[in-house]
Design an enzyme around this catalytic site. Sequence first.
Site, PDB file in Angstrom:
ATOM      1  N   HIS A 150       0.836  -1.205   0.000  1.00 17.98           N
ATOM      2  CA  HIS A 150       0.000   0.000   0.000  1.00 17.98           C
ATOM      3  C   HIS A 150       0.872   1.257   0.000  1.00 17.98           C
ATOM      4  CE1 HIS A 150      -3.108  -2.851   1.378  1.00 17.98           C
ATOM      5  NE2 HIS A 150      -3.967  -1.977   0.892  1.00 17.98           N
ATOM      6  N   ASP A 154      -4.241  -6.432  -8.115  1.00 21.62           N
ATOM      7  CA  ASP A 154      -4.544  -5.855  -6.813  1.00 21.62           C
ATOM      8  C   ASP A 154      -4.871  -4.374  -7.066  1.00 21.62           C
ATOM      9  OD1 ASP A 154      -4.901  -5.555  -4.094  1.00 21.62           O
ATOM     10  OD2 ASP A 154      -2.946  -6.372  -3.534  1.00 21.62           O
TER      11      ASP A 154
END
Length: 339
Positions: free
Chosen positions: A184, A254
């Site tokens: 992230h 993702d």
Amino acid sequence: MPTAAIFDCEGPRLSSEERAFFRDVDPWGFILFARHCESADQIRAHCDELRECVGREDAPILIDQEGGRVARMKPPVFPAHPAPAVFGELWKLDPKKTREAAELNGYLLGRLVSDCGVTVDCIPMLDVPQIDADPQVIGDRAYAKWPDIITAIAHAHIEGLKKGGALPVIKHLPGHGRSLCDSHHDLPRVSAKKRDLQSCDFEPFRSLRDEKMGMTAHIVYEAYDAERPATLSPVIVNEVIRGEIGFEGLLFTDDLKMKALGGAIPERIAGAYDAGCDVALACNFTMDEKKQSAGALRDLAGKATERAKSAMADLQAPERGDTSEAYERFNALIKPALA
């Protein structure tokens, strides 16, 4: 023909600008986050309006409802489910009861999301955690430390999820368990040799390769491609995920907003398609970023269409009935692992 993308919206309900954008772009499906999950009635209404704006009642709607710290539908409004690692602890005590508990958990998660109109839960996570990896990245999101145990628990979880009326997504191909940082925020690099990846990290994915949907990892596997993360690497997608692992299902990226990926939004989307990913997961985009993405989106076509149809054909009506007894049995089964 829908575009090969999954989007979300910025609030719990669609804005007029988002509605017009989705009507024009026609994404294959949508994904929900915690901000979209205020109550069961609100989620159902939101799912209905998302499908209405693309004119497809069967448009898939995804969610990450793993249990533990990754749960978009949160207590006290929705039931709490344990982190996946609890099942690994229970396995040490009783593998048979663990399989039963995992199937029940899958069923209850399936009912939880499908009763609100959601059709895909992005579980199970098949990553094999390594001792030197950052525990905050995977940690208790992993079932266990051994590929065969992960596979057994995940298989039971999948069976239950389908009985509950939702479809699974195996993640994060080809394995996130060695990550030393959170994708992230940063780009993880894995320096393990091919033989170690093949004998450990890839094994749960290989065992469950017949599942119909999977998700990539934003990780560089230096033994295969020292420059590009799996999501953007034709080598990883074609030679590893499709080749060595043998996964032939629908392949999602993702979240393309993650900071592990460099470059502008359109470049990320185009790079993922070029690498061989079927569907771009465009999460948490601002309205401006959504508009930037439009020119890079591609139609869901060719093999991707066939894979998408095959995946959604597995969706079944949930096994009905009051879930209170199932929760009682489930909580009794996992109690020893929580002691």
